[in-house]
Structure formats: C-alpha cells, structure tokens
Scaffold this motif. Sequence first.
Motif, PDB file in Angstrom:
ATOM      1  N   ILE A 144       0.849  -1.204   0.000  1.00 51.73           N
ATOM      2  CA  ILE A 144       0.000   0.000   0.000  1.00 51.73           C
ATOM      3  C   ILE A 144       0.881   1.249   0.000  1.00 51.73           C
ATOM      4  CG2 ILE A 144      -1.676   1.298   1.410  1.00 51.73           C
ATOM      5  CD1 ILE A 144      -2.735  -1.587   2.202  1.00 51.73           C
ATOM      6  N   LEU A 145       1.986   1.194   0.750  1.00 49.76           N
ATOM      7  CA  LEU A 145       2.908   2.347   0.774  1.00 49.76           C
ATOM      8  C   LEU A 145       3.452   2.630  -0.626  1.00 49.76           C
ATOM      9  CD1 LEU A 145       4.491   4.442   2.495  1.00 49.76           C
ATOM     10  CD2 LEU A 145       6.308   2.754   2.676  1.00 49.76           C
ATOM     11  N   PHE A 146       3.729   1.579  -1.382  1.00 48.30           N
ATOM     12  CA  PHE A 146       4.200   1.762  -2.757  1.00 48.30           C
ATOM     13  C   PHE A 146       3.151   2.541  -3.554  1.00 48.30           C
ATOM     14  CE2 PHE A 146       4.434   0.819  -7.205  1.00 48.30           C
ATOM     15  CZ  PHE A 146       5.782   0.893  -7.482  1.00 48.30           C
ATOM     16  N   HIS A 147       1.892   2.110  -3.442  1.00 50.43           N
ATOM     17  CA  HIS A 147       0.811   2.772  -4.178  1.00 50.43           C
ATOM     18  C   HIS A 147       0.668   4.229  -3.732  1.00 50.43           C
ATOM     19  CE1 HIS A 147      -0.137  -1.340  -5.253  1.00 50.43           C
ATOM     20  NE2 HIS A 147      -0.977  -0.901  -6.162  1.00 50.43           N
ATOM     21  N   ILE A 179      -6.172  15.893  -0.553  1.00 51.74           N
ATOM     22  CA  ILE A 179      -5.852  14.777   0.349  1.00 51.74           C
ATOM     23  C   ILE A 179      -6.970  13.724   0.272  1.00 51.74           C
ATOM     24  CG2 ILE A 179      -5.626  14.105   2.798  1.00 51.74           C
ATOM     25  CD1 ILE A 179      -3.143  15.490   1.999  1.00 51.74           C
ATOM     26  N   PHE A 180      -8.219  14.207   0.249  1.00 56.54           N
ATOM     27  CA  PHE A 180      -9.360  13.291   0.166  1.00 56.54           C
ATOM     28  C   PHE A 180      -9.310  12.513  -1.157  1.00 56.54           C
ATOM     29  CE2 PHE A 180     -13.787  12.476  -1.142  1.00 56.54           C
ATOM     30  CZ  PHE A 180     -14.136  11.594  -0.125  1.00 56.54           C
ATOM     31  N   ILE A 181      -9.051  13.236  -2.237  1.00 57.12           N
ATOM     32  CA  ILE A 181      -8.969  12.576  -3.560  1.00 57.12           C
ATOM     33  C   ILE A 181      -7.793  11.592  -3.587  1.00 57.12           C
ATOM     34  CG2 ILE A 181      -8.420  13.015  -6.011  1.00 57.12           C
ATOM     35  CD1 ILE A 181     -10.337  15.357  -5.842  1.00 57.12           C
ATOM     36  N   LEU A 202      -6.268   5.995  -3.969  1.00 58.25           N
ATOM     37  CA  LEU A 202      -5.570   4.807  -3.465  1.00 58.25           C
ATOM     38  C   LEU A 202      -6.526   3.626  -3.337  1.00 58.25           C
ATOM     39  CD1 LEU A 202      -3.025   3.514  -1.964  1.00 58.25           C
ATOM     40  CD2 LEU A 202      -4.168   4.234   0.120  1.00 58.25           C
ATOM     41  N   ILE A 203      -7.673   3.872  -2.716  1.00 54.33           N
ATOM     42  CA  ILE A 203      -8.638   2.786  -2.491  1.00 54.33           C
ATOM     43  C   ILE A 203      -9.169   2.259  -3.828  1.00 54.33           C
ATOM     44  CG2 ILE A 203     -10.892   2.204  -1.435  1.00 54.33           C
ATOM     45  CD1 ILE A 203      -8.546   2.576   0.575  1.00 54.33           C
ATOM     46  N   ILE A 204      -9.490   3.188  -4.735  1.00 59.53           N
ATOM     47  CA  ILE A 204     -10.009   2.760  -6.045  1.00 59.53           C
ATOM     48  C   ILE A 204      -8.948   1.957  -6.807  1.00 59.53           C
ATOM     49  CG2 ILE A 204     -10.781   3.607  -8.319  1.00 59.53           C
ATOM     50  CD1 ILE A 204     -12.283   5.820  -6.796  1.00 59.53           C
ATOM     51  N   LEU A 205      -7.697   2.400  -6.726  1.00 56.68           N
ATOM     52  CA  LEU A 205      -6.609   1.699  -7.416  1.00 56.68           C
ATOM     53  C   LEU A 205      -6.466   0.262  -6.886  1.00 56.68           C
ATOM     54  CD1 LEU A 205      -4.434   2.370  -9.568  1.00 56.68           C
ATOM     55  CD2 LEU A 205      -2.873   2.825  -7.717  1.00 56.68           C
ATOM     56  N   LEU A 206      -6.499   0.137  -5.554  1.00 54.70           N
ATOM     57  CA  LEU A 206      -6.390  -1.204  -4.952  1.00 54.70           C
ATOM     58  C   LEU A 206      -7.589  -2.076  -5.340  1.00 54.70           C
ATOM     59  CD1 LEU A 206      -5.137  -0.165  -1.395  1.00 54.70           C
ATOM     60  CD2 LEU A 206      -3.809  -1.341  -3.121  1.00 54.70           C
ATOM     61  N   PHE A 238      -9.666  -7.123   0.756  1.00 54.52           N
ATOM     62  CA  PHE A 238      -9.866  -5.705   0.453  1.00 54.52           C
ATOM     63  C   PHE A 238     -10.082  -4.903   1.742  1.00 54.52           C
ATOM     64  CE2 PHE A 238     -12.592  -2.079  -0.585  1.00 54.52           C
ATOM     65  CZ  PHE A 238     -11.684  -1.393  -1.381  1.00 54.52           C
ATOM     66  N   PHE A 239     -10.836  -5.489   2.671  1.00 55.98           N
ATOM     67  CA  PHE A 239     -11.077  -4.822   3.952  1.00 55.98           C
ATOM     68  C   PHE A 239      -9.752  -4.657   4.707  1.00 55.98           C
ATOM     69  CE2 PHE A 239     -12.494  -4.899   8.455  1.00 55.98           C
ATOM     70  CZ  PHE A 239     -13.286  -3.765   8.419  1.00 55.98           C
ATOM     71  N   ASN A 240      -8.915  -5.694   4.628  1.00 60.43           N
ATOM     72  CA  ASN A 240      -7.590  -5.639   5.254  1.00 60.43           C
ATOM     73  C   ASN A 240      -6.762  -4.493   4.647  1.00 60.43           C
ATOM     74  OD1 ASN A 240      -5.392  -6.447   6.790  1.00 60.43           O
ATOM     75  ND2 ASN A 240      -4.722  -7.964   5.303  1.00 60.43           N
ATOM     76  N   PHE A 241      -6.786  -4.396   3.306  1.00 58.35           N
ATOM     77  CA  PHE A 241      -6.086  -3.304   2.603  1.00 58.35           C
ATOM     78  C   PHE A 241      -6.628  -1.947   3.054  1.00 58.35           C
ATOM     79  CE2 PHE A 241      -4.594  -5.663  -1.516  1.00 58.35           C
ATOM     80  CZ  PHE A 241      -3.559  -6.204  -0.789  1.00 58.35           C
ATOM     81  N   PHE A 242      -7.966  -1.888   3.185  1.00 59.88           N
ATOM     82  CA  PHE A 242      -8.620  -0.617   3.538  1.00 59.88           C
ATOM     83  C   PHE A 242      -8.184  -0.174   4.945  1.00 59.88           C
ATOM     84  CE2 PHE A 242     -12.184   1.911   5.156  1.00 59.88           C
ATOM     85  CZ  PHE A 242     -12.277   2.857   4.146  1.00 59.88           C
ATOM     86  N   ILE A 243      -8.174  -1.122   5.884  1.00 57.71           N
ATOM     87  CA  ILE A 243      -7.796  -0.798   7.263  1.00 57.71           C
ATOM     88  C   ILE A 243      -6.324  -0.344   7.309  1.00 57.71           C
ATOM     89  CG2 ILE A 243      -7.449  -1.793   9.599  1.00 57.71           C
ATOM     90  CD1 ILE A 243     -10.397  -1.341   8.945  1.00 57.71           C
ATOM     91  N   ILE A 244      -5.457  -1.089   6.606  1.00 56.44           N
ATOM     92  CA  ILE A 244      -4.025  -0.711   6.598  1.00 56.44           C
ATOM     93  C   ILE A 244      -3.867   0.673   5.968  1.00 56.44           C
ATOM     94  CG2 ILE A 244      -1.737  -1.321   5.692  1.00 56.44           C
ATOM     95  CD1 ILE A 244      -2.608  -4.280   5.901  1.00 56.44           C
ATOM     96  N   SER A 245      -4.626   0.922   4.891  1.00 58.67           N
ATOM     97  CA  SER A 245      -4.562   2.242   4.235  1.00 58.67           C
ATOM     98  C   SER A 245      -4.965   3.336   5.212  1.00 58.67           C
ATOM     99  CB  SER A 245      -5.490   2.295   3.020  1.00 58.67           C
ATOM    100  OG  SER A 245      -5.217   1.252   2.164  1.00 58.67           O
ATOM    101  N   LEU A 246      -6.041   3.068   5.968  1.00 62.03           N
ATOM    102  CA  LEU A 246      -6.515   4.064   6.947  1.00 62.03           C
ATOM    103  C   LEU A 246      -5.435   4.349   7.993  1.00 62.03           C
ATOM    104  CD1 LEU A 246     -10.219   3.185   7.866  1.00 62.03           C
ATOM    105  CD2 LEU A 246      -9.390   5.315   6.902  1.00 62.03           C
TER     106      LEU A 246
END
Lengths: 161, 273
Positions: A40-43, A107-109, A114-118, A138-146
């Motif tokens: 996610i950090l890469f993205h 920042i919001f965009i 990021l979420i849309i890309l994942l 996907f939920f795991n990705f979302f939480i880590i992104s948050l």
Amino acid sequence: MELSKFLNPSIKLNIILIISFSISVNSFVLFPNVNNAFYILFHLTFIYLIFYHYHFYLYILAFIYGILFDILLLNNIGIHLIAFLSLLILYFVIRKFLTRLSSYQIIFIYFVTLIILLLIEQILANFTNGYKFSLLTFFNFFIISLIIFIPTVFLFSKLDK
Amino acid sequence: MAPKFRIKVFQISSFIKNFTIVSIVTLSFLLVFFSKSDLYLINGLKNISSSVIIPITRIISLPINTLSNFVDEYKQFRSLKFENKILQEEIIRLKKWQTLAIQNSRENRVLKKLLNATDNNLTLVKTASLINRNDTIYTKLINLNAGHNDKIKKNMSAINERGLVGKVIDTTSNNSRVILLTDPNLSISVKSISDGIFSLLTGNGDGKYLVSSFVKENKMPRLGDIVVTSGTAQIFPVDLLVGKVAKVEKNRFFVLPFVDFENIDYLQIVTSK
C-alpha cells in the motif's frame, strides 16, 4: 550538504518506492501484514509522485514497476501495468481540475484514488488471472490504508518541505 | 539566435516525450495481450525478474527478513521445553511403529518381488532450497536456488517429506519458480485412496484449502479420505500424497493439504520414471 542537495524530494520518494517494492514482493510468513503495508505504501508513494511531482519519467517507472509487480506477484503481465498507466493518463486528463482544489480536497482525492486503485487491481486480478475477489483482503487493505495514510502524508510533506 | 535554439530543443524534447509515452502505452498493451503466451520477450522478462530483481529485492528487504527470522527463532526457543517433552513421547511411540514398519517393509519387498513390481515411480532431479516467497498478495509462488543448470525443467513436480508442494512454472539457469498447490490457477488431478474417486482440485484462494473444481460422475469422497495424485493429466507423477478430505458439500469438497506451506525450507524436484 552536497548529499542533501542531491537528495531532492523526488529522489527520496523514489528511494521509498524501491524499498516498498522490495519488501512487498518478499513474503514474510510471520508478518504478512508487513507485505500488505509496504504494498500500500508503494501505491501511496506512486500516487503522491503523480500528484505532486508529475513528470514524463513516471511513465517509464509505471512501465517497469507494473511489469515487475505483475511478474512477481501474478506471474502474468497485466493488472498493475494497466492500473499504473491508466492512473497516469487519467491524471494527465484531469490535472487542470485538481489544481483548483484545496489541499484538504486533494488529500481526500488522494485517499479515494488509493482505495479505487487497490480495488481495481483486485477486480482485474479476478477477471484476468482467476484470483477470487476477496472482501476480507480488500477490507484488510482498507484498514491498513486508513492506518498508514495520515503518517505517510505527514512524512511526504516533511520530505517535500 | 539563442531563443530560436531554445525553441527548437523544446520541440524535439516534447516530440520525444510524446513518442516515448505512446510507445510505452502501445508496448504495455502488447505485453498484456501476449503475456500468457510463450514469447521470447515475455520469458526473458520473467527470467530477469527471477535472476536479477529478486536478489536485489532480497538485499533491500534484508533488515525485515532478519527481524522476521529473529522473531521466529525466539518463538522456537520459547517453545523448546514443551516441544522437547512432546518429542520424547513421540520417540517412544515411533519406536513401537518402527518395529511394525520393518516387518511390513520386509513383507512388502517379498510381495513386490512376487508381483514383479518396480520400487518407485519417481526420479529425483534435484533437492533445492527456498530463496524467497511471493505468497502473500495474489499468487502463491516460491523461488528455489536451482534452475535448468541442475536439469530442472518446466512442469516438473515439487515435493517435500509431507507430499506434493507444487509445480515448476519457470526456470532460469540457477533459479526456478514453483507455483504452490494453494494457488487458484493450479489444477491437479487426484483420486481418493479408499474409493478411487477421480477429481480436479484447485486452490481455494485462502491459502489453506484445496477445493474440487470437477468430480467425476459427481461422486463425493468421504470425510477424512486421503487424496493422492491420479497421474491422469500426465503432469504430476501418480500416487503423490496431496491431502485429506476436510469438508464435503453437495457439489464440491475441500481438501486440507498435508504440506505445511508456511514451513517450506527444502524441496525435491521430481519427475516420473
């Protein structure tokens, strides 16, 4: 002094790209979320580079990293390459609109992108490579992104001064 | 003269930029289109990523790898006393089994001689160790430190002491990539030992279970049945241990593989005799 001159924000962000790429393609059995976090950090870093340091060389970066991610994570060239290049082209089309927005809106965009890309990558992996779309992943990705989004943005803004 | 020169340089660079971007986009679509084919370029890219990129990424991710190994060793150290007790009990149990096994082995040898049967249907090509794994995000792949210099070829089977692990999908001179059984893109033809029910298994996507994608004549195996490779698809040798039937539904069943995919250190690359 010379080194800090040489290490401009763009180079620092590229170093982060290389490190996050390397860690995300090497699985650690004990810490699977480390892989996910660096993926996610890469993205995040790549989107940040597009938004704030848009340059022609990013197409070459997208091409190289897209192919490498696809080969190492999927064994077939496709989803990352398409996703990264599409994002670059999309940014090129809408960048005039983005310059009118406030920093909070951007920042919001940034987060939504990021979420849309994942999400797109997972959906494409489902269609082209037969990897079932998993809501849990996907939920795991979302939480880590948050969790990592705000610290990362803070770090990038410090790097960018 | 100077402004004119500047304008000319700007025009050329802009043309080059546009041309490069268009070339990259075109090349990307061609690569995506031909990615599943056996083209030299695609294979070359895969070889470069296995033999050049993976070692570089391993060096960069060395601190986290070291930390991961350290935590692993600490966990192992903590459970040492408990494991020791279990192992001592197991040694006593195994000694009893050993006596039985020796007797069975003798009987087996005699019976095989009577039937004129061959001992083993496998040829060991190479024992290789794991160098890195890509099994967290999307695919379930591992990389080994032996390649076509060690006579490893595409489609050879990878096994360990517990059973079938996967299949070789790419080889370079000193590396090979193995797709694990748990990957949804790998299908294996299997049969149940007790009923001889033939079916196809694929990875379930969760990295733990294998799920049947096709069952011959829709006959479901029983819960707890052992499943082995059937050898009908001519890819995997016959009778390699795969797993145990863990769950049976109306139209499909789930198999728990014998191999612990999180603890793979060494693999044997084998082929049918």
